[in-house]
Scaffold this active site. Structure first.
Site, mmCIF file in Angstrom:
data_model
loop_
_atom_site.group_PDB
_atom_site.id
_atom_site.type_symbol
_atom_site.label_atom_id
_atom_site.label_comp_id
_atom_site.label_asym_id
_atom_site.label_seq_id
_atom_site.Cartn_x
_atom_site.Cartn_y
_atom_site.Cartn_z
ATOM 1 C CG PHE A 1 -1.889 1.218 1.131
ATOM 2 C CD1 PHE A 1 -3.072 1.092 0.424
ATOM 3 C CD2 PHE A 1 -1.581 2.429 1.712
ATOM 4 C CE1 PHE A 1 -3.934 2.170 0.310
ATOM 5 C CE2 PHE A 1 -2.434 3.514 1.602
ATOM 6 C CZ PHE A 1 -3.623 3.378 0.898
ATOM 7 C CG ASP B 1 6.101 3.906 1.399
ATOM 8 O OD1 ASP B 1 6.107 4.675 2.387
ATOM 9 O OD2 ASP B 1 5.092 3.749 0.684
ATOM 10 C CE LYS C 1 0.219 7.180 6.434
ATOM 11 N NZ LYS C 1 -0.990 7.887 6.013
#
Length: 401
Positions: free
Chosen positions: A141, A226, A255
């Site tokens: 994801f 990532d 984030k």
């Protein structure tokens, strides 16, 4: 109707159904706790998918934002501003890298990485134009843009968005043999999550990340990590790659970099890699804006102390010990994760992940489900041991047949 029901009904009437939120309407929050419009308090064990690593309303971050709000919030990259150089310098130092390309969201960072890898492949590696390939892992994801969902294996994320962007090869996560066999002279990058979050907090087999590093170095291929969810303290290290002594060619961050205050993301790499861009070839109106840089600088300063990483490691050990005790009673099939991050596979007979999340909501604990009967636990790194134990007690209550 109650205040909560009225607010949800209004949202349902005027917003597209891209998410399926739990039926709670948050009005305020502090630390690891949220309060809804009815005045009920909930323990947040999700932390905005790691965006709130430092808790809700962190005074240090709020003060940094307020101070910058009084000065200048946005210049666009048409002009320089006085927070930009410090942000890029400090983030590069934190990552032991040389260059930073700031963006806003995690998906933008991934898109930027894809563009960087392709441009590097054509200009530096010498791959024929239009032939660059990027290898990714199944069950990944990385975001929801049309390019990113083109290399997703999740039907819910991918269906009905074709035609899909070519140029990606999908191999099983954790399988070095499949990765080796997929590499060709036109491979420019391997893009993986050091820990797969949306898939259920999947930690790869020991030796996998060093193996990826070795393979990519041998074949002159970029290793892109990532770390948008796993990075910046979540796993007990600044970066999840550190657990196996691995340094990739490129970090993707987001984030927590915005401290739960503003969206901030970044691609961090060497001058040889990010140096492929020339003025005008890539950009973002809000990327690297003064407000974002001010907040992110404070995040970086907090991480440099190491206290948040240590806290995540210590409380994470406690979290996994307690969750591990649940696996022997038939309620939990498996627990995975690292630091203050766990995926809990609940026995399907007890309910789906959504149903377990709803029962925890009734107990004033907020988590989020993922595939099947899996729930994710990722509290703010500032949570107290007492509050964490309180939340785990509620989980035991919910899982008691």
């Amino acid at each position: 109707m109650s205040t909560t029901e009225t607010a949800i009904a209004s949202a349902e009437a005027h917003s597209a159904h891209n998410y399926h939120p739990l039926p709670v309407v948050v009005a305020s929050a502090e630390g690891a706790w949220m309060t809804d419009v009815e005045g009920r308090r909930y323990l947040d064990l999700l932390a905005g998918y790691s965006a709130l690593n430092f808790g809700h309303g962190n005074r240090r971050l709020i003060d940094a934002a307020k101070a910058q709000l009084e000065r200048v919030t946005l210049t666009s990259r048409a002009f320089h501003h006085d927070r930009f150089a410090d942000f890029c310098t400090r983030l590069a130092e934190l990552c032991s890298m040389e260059m930073v390309l700031p963006m806003n969201t995690g998906a933008e960072a991934v898109e930027t990485a894809v563009k960087t890898a392709r441009k590097w492949g054509y200009r530096i590696k010498g791959v024929p134009d239009g032939m660059a390939k990027i290898i990714v892992a199944s069950d990944n994801f990385h975001g929801r843009t049309t390019t990113i969902v083109s290399f997703s294996t999740d039907p819910e994320a991918r269906a009905d968005y074709g035609p899909y962007t070519p140029g990606f090869e999908i191999v099983p996560y954790g399988d070095l043999t499949a990765l080796r066999e997929a590499m060709t002279e036109n491979t420019v990058a391997v893009l993986i999550e050091p820990i797969q979050g949306e898939a259920g907090v999947l930690v790869p087999p020991a030796g996998y990340l060093p193996g990826v590093r070795e393979l990519t170095r041998e074949r002159n291929v970029l290793f892109i990590a990532d770390e948008i969810q796993s990075g910046l303290g979540r796993t007990g290290k600044t970066f999840a790659c550190e657990h196996e002594g691995v340094v990739p060619d490129m970090y993707l961050l987001g984030k927590a970099l915005g401290g739960g205050v503003v969206p901030v993301s970044a691609v961090v790499s060497s001058a040889d890699v990010l140096g492929v861009f020339r003025p005008g070839e890539h950009g973002s109106t809000f990327g690297g804006n003064p407000l974002a840089c001010a907040v992110a600088l404070e995040v970086i300063a907090m991480l440099r102390t190491g206290e948040y990483q240590e806290r995540a490691a210590e409380l994470g050990d406690h979290l996994h010990r307690e969750l591990g005790l649940l696996t022997g009673g038939g309620a939990v099939e498996a627990v995975r994760g690292r630091g203050l991050w766990a995926g809990v596979d609940v026995t399907p007979a007890l309910g789906t992940g959504r149903e377990i999340s709803e029962r925890l909501l009734e107990e004033r604990v907020l988590v989020k489900d993922t595939h099947g009967s899996t729930i994710r636990i990722a509290p703010p790194l500032v949570i107290s041991k007492e509050d964490l134990d309180w939340g785990l007690d509620r989980l035991r209550t919910v899982l008691t047949p």
